[in-house]
Design an enzyme around this catalytic site. Structure first.
Site: not given
Ligand code: GRF
Length: 189
Positions: A17, A108, A110, A137, A144-146
């Site tokens: 988190g 989200n 990513h 990003s 659709e995934l990502d």
């Molecule tokens: C991050 O790299 C995020 O981009 C990806 O999962 C990771 C989560 O890290 N979706 P955190 O739990 O926010 O530290």
């Protein structure tokens, strides 16, 4: 004229988190975190959220099935008054029905320069491909995934001798900067 109330946002996590923490640090006029929800009751980020006295919801789909899990999650989100959802290391695919219920209201972060490297192991794939840059990003979540509209990206140079871990660490710094900034814009649009 009175200023509009901060947008009520729920943050969905599965793990440590750190992006949730970055989002929490930037709460203010633009948005307020009304719920932190996790599909993993043992997520480290959940413990942090509780310490901060953020509202939390933890439920595993194991044993109850995806539909019942998502119904309960949806109810918790609505009970908390959430109008927007920020996925922050949430490792579970949301169903088409759930995405449809919250269409245009989920974002989200990513760890790749989308549309490159959707899915997992993004940093290892970027290094293996010989890319000069990696990054992260922020995108709108669709079925659709990502695959939803990319709102913004941040680039990080890939250095000689780079490992997935070293790249991930530098990209994470950018994630923490980019995500709150984009969430502020997203809830205003
Ligand atoms: C991050 O790299 C995020 O981009 C990806 O999962 C990771 C989560 O890290 N979706 P955190 O739990 O926010 O530290």
């Amino acid at each position: 004229m009175s200023t509009p109330a901060p947008a009520p946002v729920a943050v969905l996590i599965s793990g440590r988190g750190s992006n949730m923490q970055a989002l929490a640090a930037e709460q203010g006029e633009a948005y307020k975190i009304v719920l932190v929800a996790s599909d993993r009751p043992d997520a480290a980020g959940l413990a942090w959220a509780r310490e901060q006295e953020l509202e939390t919801f933890a439920l595993s789909p194991k044993g109850i099935g995806k539909a019942a899990y998502e119904d309960a999650l949806d109810r918790a989100l609505r009970d908390a008054g959430a109008e927007w959802i920020a996925l922050a290391g949430y490792m579970r695919l949301l169903s088409d029905a759930f995405v449809a219920r919250w269409r245009g209201r989920i974002i989200n972060i990513h760890p790749s320069l989308l549309p490159k490297y959707k899915g997992l192991d993004t940093h290892a794939r970027a290094i293996a491909a010989g890319d000069a840059v990696g990054g992260c990003s922020v995108h709108v979540v669709t079925e659709e995934l990502d695959g939803g509209e990319v709102l913004s990206r941040a680039e990080v140079e890939i250095q000689a001798g780079e490992t997935p871990e070293s790249l991930a660490a530098r990209v994470l710094v950018e994630e923490h900067r980019l995500y709150p900034a984009m969430l502020k814009k997203f809830v205003r649009a």
